[in-house]
Design a protein around this motif. Structure first.
Motif, PDB file in Angstrom:
ATOM      1  N   GLN A   1     -16.401  63.830 -57.537  1.00  0.00           N
ATOM      2  CA  GLN A   1     -16.718  64.628 -58.738  1.00  0.00           C
ATOM      3  C   GLN A   1     -15.524  65.500 -59.139  1.00  0.00           C
ATOM      4  OE1 GLN A   1     -20.692  66.218 -57.478  1.00  0.00           O
ATOM      5  NE2 GLN A   1     -21.326  65.490 -59.485  1.00  0.00           N
TER       6      GLN A   1
ATOM      7  N   PHE B   1     -24.090  55.884 -70.598  1.00  0.00           N
ATOM      8  CA  PHE B   1     -23.802  56.376 -69.241  1.00  0.00           C
ATOM      9  C   PHE B   1     -23.382  55.225 -68.330  1.00  0.00           C
ATOM     10  CE2 PHE B   1     -26.524  59.702 -70.844  1.00  0.00           C
ATOM     11  CZ  PHE B   1     -26.095  60.860 -70.208  1.00  0.00           C
TER      12      PHE B   1
ATOM     13  N   SER C   1     -13.439  65.262 -62.532  1.00  0.00           N
ATOM     14  CA  SER C   1     -13.311  66.403 -63.442  1.00  0.00           C
ATOM     15  C   SER C   1     -11.834  66.663 -63.753  1.00  0.00           C
ATOM     16  CB  SER C   1     -14.070  67.586 -62.855  1.00  0.00           C
ATOM     17  OG  SER C   1     -13.282  68.693 -62.732  1.00  0.00           O
TER      18      SER C   1
ATOM     19  N   THR D   1     -19.437  64.908 -64.716  1.00  0.00           N
ATOM     20  CA  THR D   1     -20.605  64.279 -64.086  1.00  0.00           C
ATOM     21  C   THR D   1     -21.674  65.359 -63.972  1.00  0.00           C
ATOM     22  OG1 THR D   1     -19.697  64.836 -61.930  1.00  0.00           O
ATOM     23  CG2 THR D   1     -19.320  62.593 -62.706  1.00  0.00           C
TER      24      THR D   1
ATOM     25  N   THR E   1     -26.237  66.115 -59.158  1.00  0.00           N
ATOM     26  CA  THR E   1     -26.972  65.023 -58.500  1.00  0.00           C
ATOM     27  C   THR E   1     -27.325  65.416 -57.072  1.00  0.00           C
ATOM     28  OG1 THR E   1     -26.851  62.744 -57.690  1.00  0.00           O
ATOM     29  CG2 THR E   1     -24.763  63.878 -57.963  1.00  0.00           C
TER      30      THR E   1
ATOM     31  N   ARG F   1     -23.634  54.539 -64.050  1.00  0.00           N
ATOM     32  CA  ARG F   1     -24.105  55.090 -62.774  1.00  0.00           C
ATOM     33  C   ARG F   1     -23.205  54.525 -61.677  1.00  0.00           C
ATOM     34  NH1 ARG F   1     -29.477  52.956 -60.264  1.00  0.00           N
ATOM     35  NH2 ARG F   1     -27.916  51.553 -59.400  1.00  0.00           N
TER      36      ARG F   1
ATOM     37  N   ARG G   1     -19.034  62.617 -52.321  1.00  0.00           N
ATOM     38  CA  ARG G   1     -19.542  62.838 -53.679  1.00  0.00           C
ATOM     39  C   ARG G   1     -18.804  64.027 -54.321  1.00  0.00           C
ATOM     40  NH1 ARG G   1     -25.590  64.409 -53.470  1.00  0.00           N
ATOM     41  NH2 ARG G   1     -24.772  66.522 -53.444  1.00  0.00           N
TER      42      ARG G   1
ATOM     43  N   SER H   1     -19.159  53.677 -72.720  1.00  0.00           N
ATOM     44  CA  SER H   1     -19.506  53.281 -71.348  1.00  0.00           C
ATOM     45  C   SER H   1     -19.594  51.757 -71.177  1.00  0.00           C
ATOM     46  CB  SER H   1     -20.802  53.950 -70.919  1.00  0.00           C
ATOM     47  OG  SER H   1     -21.835  53.592 -71.799  1.00  0.00           O
TER      48      SER H   1
ATOM     49  N   LEU I   1     -23.678  58.993 -58.934  1.00  0.00           N
ATOM     50  CA  LEU I   1     -23.251  59.922 -59.986  1.00  0.00           C
ATOM     51  C   LEU I   1     -23.492  59.295 -61.333  1.00  0.00           C
ATOM     52  CD1 LEU I   1     -19.611  60.450 -58.700  1.00  0.00           C
ATOM     53  CD2 LEU I   1     -21.471  62.095 -58.470  1.00  0.00           C
ATOM     54  N   LEU I   2     -23.688  60.149 -62.315  1.00  0.00           N
ATOM     55  CA  LEU I   2     -23.806  59.652 -63.694  1.00  0.00           C
ATOM     56  C   LEU I   2     -22.597  60.113 -64.486  1.00  0.00           C
ATOM     57  CD1 LEU I   2     -27.386  60.178 -65.128  1.00  0.00           C
ATOM     58  CD2 LEU I   2     -26.251  58.017 -64.593  1.00  0.00           C
ATOM     59  N   ILE I   3     -22.006  59.195 -65.197  1.00  0.00           N
ATOM     60  CA  ILE I   3     -20.859  59.538 -66.048  1.00  0.00           C
ATOM     61  C   ILE I   3     -21.257  59.253 -67.488  1.00  0.00           C
ATOM     62  CG2 ILE I   3     -18.517  58.846 -66.695  1.00  0.00           C
ATOM     63  CD1 ILE I   3     -18.017  58.216 -63.761  1.00  0.00           C
ATOM     64  N   LYS I   4     -21.050  60.271 -68.337  1.00  0.00           N
ATOM     65  CA  LYS I   4     -21.414  60.085 -69.742  1.00  0.00           C
ATOM     66  C   LYS I   4     -20.151  59.744 -70.516  1.00  0.00           C
ATOM     67  CE  LYS I   4     -23.984  62.384 -73.350  1.00  0.00           C
ATOM     68  NZ  LYS I   4     -24.634  63.565 -73.819  1.00  0.00           N
TER      69      LYS I   4
END
Ligand SMILES: Cc1ncc(COP(=O)(O)O)c(C=O)c1O
Length: 369
Positions: free
Chosen positions: A293, A343, A297, A303, A306, A345, A289, A318, A311-314
């Protein structure tokens, strides 16, 4: 044939079907793809320990006989693990199966289930199946809830409040103090708190309060856990709950008697004994994870925090990114399926799966630069 429509429950006309993650075989069939990576359902992607595989093999003897309807061997092991009596344990067909029967056993016409959202969409399905009114409490800042908003949404008709902790889809925990405040306030209002801890085994945060502590202190709480996530048995449909005996007794009167297969019972029993395996999966997942991440980045994709295996990506695009990833053979989850527009997931998969995801996302994002 028109009369057939008349026998369908009226209140189902406005109900949408559950939007599940696309199965691998369906995407392969639709797009003629050979290799597909599925990062949409937060399963444990690592191989099972040998002891669990052996238990599954052993359970296949005597499949001509019905399974133990009480899952006694597994029940005793769970009671021992949590320091509760066997009469305080429910074993059911996953969290989903348990919630359906649990709601059926507490809901009367007109009753309400209150739920902070966004949350796991199957709570709504289970509530509707028992003809409860499902009352949603939106997060105040997009990521947490005001305890007063939750308790303030309860009326004389509210039978239970259900939360996932950590939360799917947000990935966050509700902190210790807030959990205690919520549990005490609901208890004083005679509303049952149900805490779904499907991802609890992934959490490493001293501010997390496992529901069992609330159960020990307050008693009138239900905690659900599952063998579908870190234990790696999603296909076998086994979950459990720790609940007051009064609730367990009611549940026992109406759940499907043989809902937990013999294969599931054996596998779950063996998996529960694999404490080192579980530790190892948690460490591997957290390491992956962190790596994913960091890679995201570096690609300029943020992200949030969490505590889970997803993970959540905005991203404002989307929905389009989701469709393009599918064409690359990568299945993630659309936030819009989970009440989180804008988002995606993404489950933390095996290292090679995560690599496919990262390189596919990089390719897809070129279209949105
Ligand atoms: C919050 C939550 N609860 C429970 C589950 C799993 O349910 P089950 O035990 O029915 O597989 C999931 C799976 O996605 C989940 O996200």
């Amino acid at each position: 044939m028109a009369w057939l429509r008349n026998i369908i429950r009226n209140d189902l006309s406005g109900v949408e079907k559950y939007r599940y993650g696309k199965p691998v075989s369906e995407l392969q069939r639709e797009l003629g793809l050979e290799k597909v990576v599925r990062l949409s359902s937060n399963e444990n992607p690592w191989p099972l320990p040998d002891s669990v595989k052996k238990a599954i093999q052993a359970s296949l003897e005597n499949v001509n006989r019905y399974p133990d309807p009480q899952s006694n061997r597994l029940r005793r092991l769970l009671a021992q693990k949590w320091g509760v009596s066997t009469g305080e344990v429910i074993i059911g067909a996953g969290t989903e199966g348990i919630l359906h029967s649990l709601f059926h056993s507490i809901i009367e016409p007109g009753d309400e289930i209150v739920c902070p959202v966004p949350s796991y969409p199957l709570y709504r399905s289970a509530a509707i199946a028992s003809a409860a009114r499902f009352v949603e409490v939106p997060a105040c800042d997009g990521e947490s809830w005001d305890i007063g908003d939750i308790t303030g949404s309860c009326t004389a008709k509210t039978k239970a409040v259900i939360i996932s902790n950590p939360c799917n889809p947000l990935g966050r925990i509700m902190e210790r103090d807030r959990m205690i405040a919520l549990a005490n306030e609901l208890d004083s209002r005679q509303v049952l708190l149900i805490v779904d801890e499907a991802y609890a085994e992934y959490v490493d945060d001293s501010n997390y309060l496992a529901g069992i502590d609330l159960f020990r202190n307050i008693g009138r709480i239900v905690i659900t856990r599952t063998f579908s996530k870190i234990y790696g048995l999603a296909a076998l449909r086994v979950g459990y709950a720790i609940a007051p005996k009064t609730i367990v007794d009611a549940y026992d009167k109406l759940h499907p008697v043989f809902e937990v297969s013999r294969v599931g019972q054996y596998a779950a029993h063996a998996a529960l004994l694999e404490t080192e395996y579980i530790k190892d999966i948690r460490l591997k997942t957290v390491a992956e994870r962190t790596r994913v991440q960091k890679a995201l980045s570096e690609m300029g994709v943020a992200t949030g925090l969490t505590r889970t295996n997803f993970l959540l990506i905005k991203h404002p695009k989307s929905g389009e990114i989701y469709e393009r990833l599918l064409k690359e053979g990568v299945i993630v989850r659309r936030g819009s399926d989970l009440g989180l527009d804008g988002f995606l997931r993404v489950t933390v998969g095996l290292p090679e799966e995560n690599e496919v995801f990262l390189s596919s996302l990089k390719k897809v994002l070129v279209h949105f630069a």
